[in-house]
Scaffold this motif. Structure first.
Motif, mmCIF file in Angstrom:
data_model
loop_
_atom_site.group_PDB
_atom_site.id
_atom_site.type_symbol
_atom_site.label_atom_id
_atom_site.label_comp_id
_atom_site.label_asym_id
_atom_site.label_seq_id
_atom_site.Cartn_x
_atom_site.Cartn_y
_atom_site.Cartn_z
ATOM 1 N N SER A 166 0.826 -1.206 0.000
ATOM 2 C CA SER A 166 0.000 0.000 0.000
ATOM 3 C C SER A 166 0.862 1.258 0.000
ATOM 4 C CB SER A 166 -0.917 -0.016 1.228
ATOM 5 O OG SER A 166 -1.672 1.165 1.304
ATOM 6 N N LYS A 167 1.897 1.254 0.809
ATOM 7 C CA LYS A 167 2.800 2.406 0.885
ATOM 8 C C LYS A 167 3.536 2.623 -0.435
ATOM 9 C CE LYS A 167 7.075 3.875 3.172
ATOM 10 N NZ LYS A 167 8.111 3.516 4.180
ATOM 11 N N TYR A 168 4.085 1.544 -0.996
ATOM 12 C CA TYR A 168 4.924 1.691 -2.181
ATOM 13 C C TYR A 168 4.104 1.935 -3.445
ATOM 14 C CZ TYR A 168 8.653 0.032 0.851
ATOM 15 O OH TYR A 168 9.557 -0.096 1.875
ATOM 16 N N LYS A 169 2.884 1.438 -3.477
ATOM 17 C CA LYS A 169 2.036 1.705 -4.633
ATOM 18 C C LYS A 169 1.723 3.197 -4.723
ATOM 19 C CE LYS A 169 -0.971 -1.417 -5.655
ATOM 20 N NZ LYS A 169 -2.182 -2.279 -5.668
ATOM 21 N N ALA A 170 1.541 3.829 -3.563
ATOM 22 C CA ALA A 170 1.293 5.271 -3.546
ATOM 23 C C ALA A 170 2.533 6.040 -4.011
ATOM 24 C CB ALA A 170 0.898 5.712 -2.138
ATOM 25 N N GLU A 171 3.707 5.539 -3.710
ATOM 26 C CA GLU A 171 4.941 6.195 -4.136
ATOM 27 C C GLU A 171 5.209 6.017 -5.628
ATOM 28 O OE1 GLU A 171 8.279 4.819 -1.915
ATOM 29 O OE2 GLU A 171 7.494 5.460 0.039
ATOM 30 N N ALA A 172 4.978 4.801 -6.129
ATOM 31 C CA ALA A 172 5.405 4.462 -7.481
ATOM 32 C C ALA A 172 4.333 4.669 -8.539
ATOM 33 C CB ALA A 172 5.876 3.005 -7.529
ATOM 34 N N GLY A 173 3.059 4.601 -8.156
ATOM 35 C CA GLY A 173 1.987 4.587 -9.141
ATOM 36 C C GLY A 173 1.714 3.169 -9.598
ATOM 37 N N ASN A 174 0.502 2.924 -10.070
ATOM 38 C CA ASN A 174 0.077 1.553 -10.372
ATOM 39 C C ASN A 174 0.938 0.866 -11.418
ATOM 40 O OD1 ASN A 174 -1.993 1.558 -8.505
ATOM 41 N ND2 ASN A 174 -3.554 2.227 -9.982
ATOM 42 N N SER A 175 1.237 1.552 -12.509
ATOM 43 C CA SER A 175 1.971 0.928 -13.601
ATOM 44 C C SER A 175 3.373 0.506 -13.167
ATOM 45 C CB SER A 175 2.055 1.891 -14.782
ATOM 46 O OG SER A 175 2.813 1.319 -15.836
ATOM 47 N N LYS A 176 4.097 1.428 -12.546
ATOM 48 C CA LYS A 176 5.456 1.118 -12.113
ATOM 49 C C LYS A 176 5.443 0.088 -10.999
ATOM 50 C CE LYS A 176 9.842 3.505 -11.456
ATOM 51 N NZ LYS A 176 10.506 4.820 -11.371
ATOM 52 N N TYR A 177 4.437 0.187 -10.116
ATOM 53 C CA TYR A 177 4.361 -0.793 -9.037
ATOM 54 C C TYR A 177 4.140 -2.198 -9.588
ATOM 55 C CZ TYR A 177 2.927 -3.642 -5.211
ATOM 56 O OH TYR A 177 2.859 -4.676 -4.316
ATOM 57 N N ASN A 178 3.226 -2.333 -10.543
ATOM 58 C CA ASN A 178 2.936 -3.658 -11.093
ATOM 59 C C ASN A 178 4.154 -4.265 -11.774
ATOM 60 O OD1 ASN A 178 0.271 -3.590 -10.214
ATOM 61 N ND2 ASN A 178 -0.491 -2.680 -12.122
ATOM 62 N N ALA A 179 4.900 -3.445 -12.526
ATOM 63 C CA ALA A 179 6.119 -3.943 -13.171
ATOM 64 C C ALA A 179 7.146 -4.360 -12.122
ATOM 65 C CB ALA A 179 6.701 -2.867 -14.083
#
Length: 455
Positions: A166-179
């Motif tokens: 949850s924390k890192y998805k907010a930092e990275a954004g969905n696309s970058k987080y999923n990759a």
């Protein structure tokens, strides 16, 4: 044993240098022709710290995880986190081309700029931890707080994954987080599949004594320790009065080592067994007896328990003690993620190999514990004040692991420039302090010879 420790440490030191490139760098930060400006060093250490702390909490209660499977797990976890991050660490090399990593099938990353490294490390740890603790049972007692069962342990892993996700998805954004998540899980999956090919280490926690003839591998300890009449051979290990019918991990010397070859796995022979009162063997056992007779003081016993650090449900096992120290350094020195994943890899590799070498020597020499000698030749009524581990005495995993880490740090290797000069200099100071405290206490407290050095 000290001679062997120095040689193994030197080998691991060379291994560490293979990760750091000086004058023969990997292609400088290119991926599909694009310059990599996404560096691991721009992120903090926290994701590694969080997973290390959870590992310590699980290890405290994990049945069958000490003393070998825990260091082995730390080895694979550290390697996975390092390999996830190495595309964003321009001064470091992948491990996959080293001879001992053949068959690991560590994947390639096509574009390092698309990765949010804390997210990728979180995914790798979550994947591997859920596999490594998948079938673990946990110690239960009416005293203290313990993990209830296997499902509760896995839930702790899942809860941490979700919290950090949850924390890192907010930092990275969905696309970058999923990759990033996909990359972390892909590396972790490759490491897990490779770990399964180590047949002596994989899920060994489910059969730590290897004393069931219906299960493979099977070890009959009596063949090497009892004579034709079923009596214990003097000087040979056998279960003491508070231990089960068998010894722990008799095949651990065959577990995969990452930086140690077979010729390095045997320590020097122990002192020759002797019942002569003028022998060094007799003198060593008499020292143990004298330090604990009629009874050690409360302070001495407490010190012995502290350095033993091997009380189920109360402390994590002795090898992860070094991980706890490492975590303190990360927090105190505000380390970068690059420093954290590199340190975790070297720490895990070292602890794993120390365990393999230690237990290979233990079972090779099959040396009796002081309790047997003392009861046979000094005082048949004597009892140890701490529980005896289920193995012989040759090779002290507590001190071997600590000694390796101390020597590796003091070599001031080129792990990150002069790796110890700044942040990681604190690790050298902490470990050296640990060693000096031990030596000072040993001089004052011969009890430690009874409960630590002969462990």
């Amino acid at each position: 044993m000290l001679y062997r420790i120095n040689k193994i440490t030197a080998l691991i030191f060379v291994f560490g240098m293979a990760l750091f490139t000086n004058g023969c760098k990997k292609d400088n930060d290119t991926s599909n022709g694009n310059s990599n400006t996404n560096l691991v060093s721009s992120h903090p250490y926290n994701v590694v710290w969080e997973w290390n702390e959870l590992f310590l909490a699980l290890d405290k209660d994990a049945l069958g995880f000490r003393p070998g499977p825990g260091p082995r797990a730390l080895g694979y976890l550290g390697i996975a986190a390092y390999e996830v991050c190495v595309p964003g660490m321009p001064n470091f090399n992948s491990l996959k081309n080293l001879p001992s990593f053949q068959g690991s099938n560590i994947p390639e990353l096509t574009n390092a700029n698309e990765i949010h490294y804390p997210s990728a490390v979180n995914a790798a740890y979550a994947y591997l931890m859920s596999k490594l603790f998948e079938k673990v049972s946990y110690f239960q007692s009416a005293r203290g707080s313990h993990i209830a069962n296997t499902e509760a342990g896995l839930k702790l892993i899942e809860d941490l994954r979700i919290s950090l996700e949850s924390k890192y998805k907010a930092e990275a954004g969905n696309s970058k987080y999923n990759a990033s998540k996909e990359w972390g899980e892909r590396v972790a999956s490759a490491i897990w599949e490779w770990s399964k090919t180590d047949t002596y280490g994989h899920e060994a926690y489910l059969n730590p004594l290897n004393n069931d003839p219906l299960k493979t591998p099977y070890h009959n300890w009596k063949e090497a320790s009892l004579d034709a009449n079923g009596k214990r051979i003097p000087g040979k290990w056998a279960p003491t009065n508070d231990n089960p019918d068998g010894g722990m991990f008799p095949f651990w010397g065959r577990v995969r080592a990452f930086a140690t070859n077979n010729s390095q796995k045997i320590s020097r022979p122990p002192l020759p067994y002797s019942e002569s009162k003028t022998s060094q063997w007799y003198a060593n056992n008499l020292e143990v007896y004298s330090a604990t007779t009629p009874k050690a003081s409360y302070e001495d016993e407490w010190i012995a328990e502290f350095w033993s650090d091997d009380l189920f449900g109360l402390t994590f096992a002795p090898p992860p003690r070094m991980v706890a120290i490492m975590d303190q350094v990360f927090a105190n020195e505000k380390s970068t993620l690059e420093e954290a994943v590199y340190a975790a890899a070297v720490m895990g590799i070292t602890l794993n190999d120390c365990a393999v070498v230690c237990w290979n020597s233990k079972w090779h020499y099959n040396t009796e514990r002081p309790e047997h000698f003392i009861k046979d030749l000094i005082d048949p009524t004597w009892e140890s004040q701490l529980d005896n581990p289920y193995t012989g005495t040759r090779g002290v995993q507590n001190s071997i692991g600590c000694s390796h880490q101390n020597r590796l740090c003091r070599r001031r290797s080129p792990w990150k420039g002069n790796w110890l000069k700044s942040r990681s200099h604190a690790l050298e100071k902490v470990i050296l302090s640990f060693r000096l405290d031990l030596l000072n206490i040993k001089k004052r407290k011969p009890l430690l010879e009874a409960f630590f050095f002969l462990y």
